[in-house]
Design a protein around this motif. Structure first.
Motif, PDB file in Angstrom:
ATOM      1  N   GLU A  89       0.873  -1.208   0.007  1.00  0.00           N
ATOM      2  CA  GLU A  89       0.002  -0.064  -0.096  1.00  0.00           C
ATOM      3  C   GLU A  89       0.922   1.411   0.123  1.00  0.00           C
ATOM      4  N   PHE A  90       2.091   1.267   0.695  1.00  0.00           N
ATOM      5  CA  PHE A  90       3.000   2.326   0.658  1.00  0.00           C
ATOM      6  C   PHE A  90       4.174   1.994   0.029  1.00  0.00           C
ATOM      7  N   PRO A  91       5.181   2.957  -0.516  1.00  0.00           N
ATOM      8  CA  PRO A  91       6.409   2.583  -0.873  1.00  0.00           C
ATOM      9  C   PRO A  91       7.447   2.347   0.053  1.00  0.00           C
ATOM     10  N   ALA A  92       8.422   1.563  -0.567  1.00  0.00           N
ATOM     11  CA  ALA A  92       9.499   1.121   0.496  1.00  0.00           C
ATOM     12  C   ALA A  92      10.280   2.436   1.199  1.00  0.00           C
ATOM     13  N   GLU A  93      10.206   3.544   0.652  1.00  0.00           N
ATOM     14  CA  GLU A  93      10.771   4.710   0.985  1.00  0.00           C
ATOM     15  C   GLU A  93      10.170   5.316   2.192  1.00  0.00           C
ATOM     16  N   ALA A  94       8.762   5.100   2.424  1.00  0.00           N
ATOM     17  CA  ALA A  94       7.875   5.265   3.423  1.00  0.00           C
ATOM     18  C   ALA A  94       8.283   4.640   4.790  1.00  0.00           C
ATOM     19  N   PHE A  95       8.745   3.400   4.661  1.00  0.00           N
ATOM     20  CA  PHE A  95       9.170   2.475   5.675  1.00  0.00           C
ATOM     21  C   PHE A  95      10.621   2.644   6.149  1.00  0.00           C
ATOM     22  N   ARG A  96      11.357   3.093   4.967  1.00  0.00           N
ATOM     23  CA  ARG A  96      12.885   3.881   5.547  1.00  0.00           C
ATOM     24  C   ARG A  96      12.858   4.984   6.143  1.00  0.00           C
ATOM     25  N   HIS A  97      12.103   5.786   5.765  1.00  0.00           N
ATOM     26  CA  HIS A  97      11.666   7.212   6.530  1.00  0.00           C
ATOM     27  C   HIS A  97      11.236   6.847   8.046  1.00  0.00           C
ATOM     28  N   SER A  98      10.261   6.010   8.407  1.00  0.00           N
ATOM     29  CA  SER A  98       9.896   5.683   9.661  1.00  0.00           C
ATOM     30  C   SER A  98      10.647   4.925  10.463  1.00  0.00           C
ATOM     31  N   ALA A  99      11.695   4.044   9.832  1.00  0.00           N
ATOM     32  CA  ALA A  99      12.403   2.923  10.634  1.00  0.00           C
ATOM     33  C   ALA A  99      12.948   3.495  12.172  1.00  0.00           C
ATOM     34  N   ALA A 100      13.154   4.848  12.108  1.00  0.00           N
ATOM     35  CA  ALA A 100      13.682   5.098  13.523  1.00  0.00           C
ATOM     36  C   ALA A 100      12.783   4.978  14.657  1.00  0.00           C
ATOM     37  N   THR A 101      11.350   5.131  14.517  1.00  0.00           N
ATOM     38  CA  THR A 101      10.330   4.765  15.307  1.00  0.00           C
ATOM     39  C   THR A 101      10.710   3.595  16.201  1.00  0.00           C
ATOM     40  N   ALA A 102      11.348   2.556  15.420  1.00  0.00           N
ATOM     41  CA  ALA A 102      11.480   1.360  16.103  1.00  0.00           C
ATOM     42  C   ALA A 102      13.013   1.021  16.512  1.00  0.00           C
ATOM     43  N   TYR A 103      13.568   2.217  16.893  1.00  0.00           N
ATOM     44  CA  TYR A 103      15.025   2.074  17.315  1.00  0.00           C
ATOM     45  C   TYR A 103      14.852   2.048  18.981  1.00  0.00           C
ATOM     46  N   ASP A 104      15.467   1.481  19.453  1.00  0.00           N
ATOM     47  CA  ASP A 104      15.653   1.528  21.013  1.00  0.00           C
ATOM     48  C   ASP A 104      15.693   3.046  21.607  1.00  0.00           C
ATOM     49  N   MET A 105      14.647   3.172  22.528  1.00  0.00           N
ATOM     50  CA  MET A 105      14.528   4.492  23.312  1.00  0.00           C
ATOM     51  C   MET A 105      14.154   5.663  22.271  1.00  0.00           C
ATOM     52  N   SER A 106      13.677   5.173  21.054  1.00  0.00           N
ATOM     53  CA  SER A 106      13.044   6.435  20.126  1.00  0.00           C
ATOM     54  C   SER A 106      12.021   7.232  20.877  1.00  0.00           C
ATOM     55  N   ASP A 107      12.244   8.546  20.420  1.00  0.00           N
ATOM     56  CA  ASP A 107      11.177   9.513  20.919  1.00  0.00           C
ATOM     57  C   ASP A 107      10.267   9.851  19.627  1.00  0.00           C
ATOM     58  N   ARG A 108      10.298   9.290  18.769  1.00  0.00           N
ATOM     59  CA  ARG A 108       9.368   9.377  17.611  1.00  0.00           C
ATOM     60  C   ARG A 108       8.448   8.304  17.518  1.00  0.00           C
ATOM     61  N   THR A 109       7.119   8.507  16.812  1.00  0.00           N
ATOM     62  CA  THR A 109       6.199   7.440  17.126  1.00  0.00           C
ATOM     63  C   THR A 109       5.558   7.338  15.674  1.00  0.00           C
ATOM     64  N   PHE A 110       4.972   6.288  15.497  1.00  0.00           N
ATOM     65  CA  PHE A 110       4.524   5.795  14.110  1.00  0.00           C
ATOM     66  C   PHE A 110       3.102   6.216  14.041  1.00  0.00           C
ATOM     67  N   ALA A 111       2.762   7.308  13.143  1.00  0.00           N
ATOM     68  CA  ALA A 111       1.404   7.665  13.279  1.00  0.00           C
ATOM     69  C   ALA A 111       0.567   6.929  12.420  1.00  0.00           C
ATOM     70  N   CYS A 112      -0.733   6.883  12.498  1.00  0.00           N
ATOM     71  CA  CYS A 112      -1.780   6.699  11.660  1.00  0.00           C
ATOM     72  C   CYS A 112      -1.812   7.079  10.591  1.00  0.00           C
ATOM     73  N   HIS A 113      -1.790   6.832   9.380  1.00  0.00           N
ATOM     74  CA  HIS A 113      -1.755   7.343   8.099  1.00  0.00           C
ATOM     75  C   HIS A 113      -3.191   7.902   7.886  1.00  0.00           C
ATOM     76  N   GLN A 114      -4.302   7.152   8.236  1.00  0.00           N
ATOM     77  CA  GLN A 114      -5.706   7.748   8.144  1.00  0.00           C
ATOM     78  C   GLN A 114      -6.116   9.052   9.096  1.00  0.00           C
ATOM     79  N   SER A 115      -5.289   9.224  10.021  1.00  0.00           N
ATOM     80  CA  SER A 115      -5.785  10.441  10.976  1.00  0.00           C
ATOM     81  C   SER A 115      -5.480  11.567  10.475  1.00  0.00           C
ATOM     82  N   GLY A 116      -4.401  11.534   9.516  1.00  0.00           N
ATOM     83  CA  GLY A 116      -3.946  13.050   9.150  1.00  0.00           C
ATOM     84  C   GLY A 116      -3.122  13.885   9.898  1.00  0.00           C
TER      85      GLY A 116
END
Length: 117
Positions: A24-51
């Motif tokens: 549903e989404f290009p690989a680059e989108a997953f590369r961009h948000s990978a840091a949300t899965a890093y240990d002790m990340s302060d970034r979260t993975f947003a719901c794409h439908q919430s806008g």
């Protein structure tokens, strides 16, 4: 429904954490948000439908990708997340790396190196 500090309770129909929503989404989108899965990340993975107007954290992320996320852990400690999140019977990817690879990110891509499984 979204808004400051909110989160989804179930994965959306085309949630990237769902195994039946691969592509549903290009690989680059997953590369961009990978840091949300890093240990002790302060970034979260947003719901794409919430806008952007009413952002909300993705239910799939809360269920499968946030165990090592500092922002989410603090959110639970501070009472911003009070549970009620369910997979809704959906088959979800086990972790961020599995989701990214299923969506076209090379398993050896350096952006996945720090992802916690």
């Amino acid at each position: 429904m979204g808004g400051p500090g909110t989160y989804r309770r179930r994965p959306c129909g085309d949630c990237p954490w769902r195994k039946d929503a691969v592509g549903e989404f290009p690989a680059e989108a997953f590369r961009h948000s990978a840091a949300t899965a890093y240990d002790m990340s302060d970034r979260t993975f947003a719901c794409h439908q919430s806008g952007q107007a009413k952002p909300a954290i993705c239910a799939g992320f809360l269920l499968r990708g946030s165990a090592h996320n500092l922002a989410v852990r603090l959110g639970y400690m501070q009472g911003r997340f009070n549970g009620g999140v369910s997979d809704g019977g959906c088959d979800l990817h086990e972790n961020y790396r599995a989701m990214a690879v299923a969506n076209g990110v090379d398993p050896d891509d350096p952006v996945l190196t720090l992802c916690r499984d």
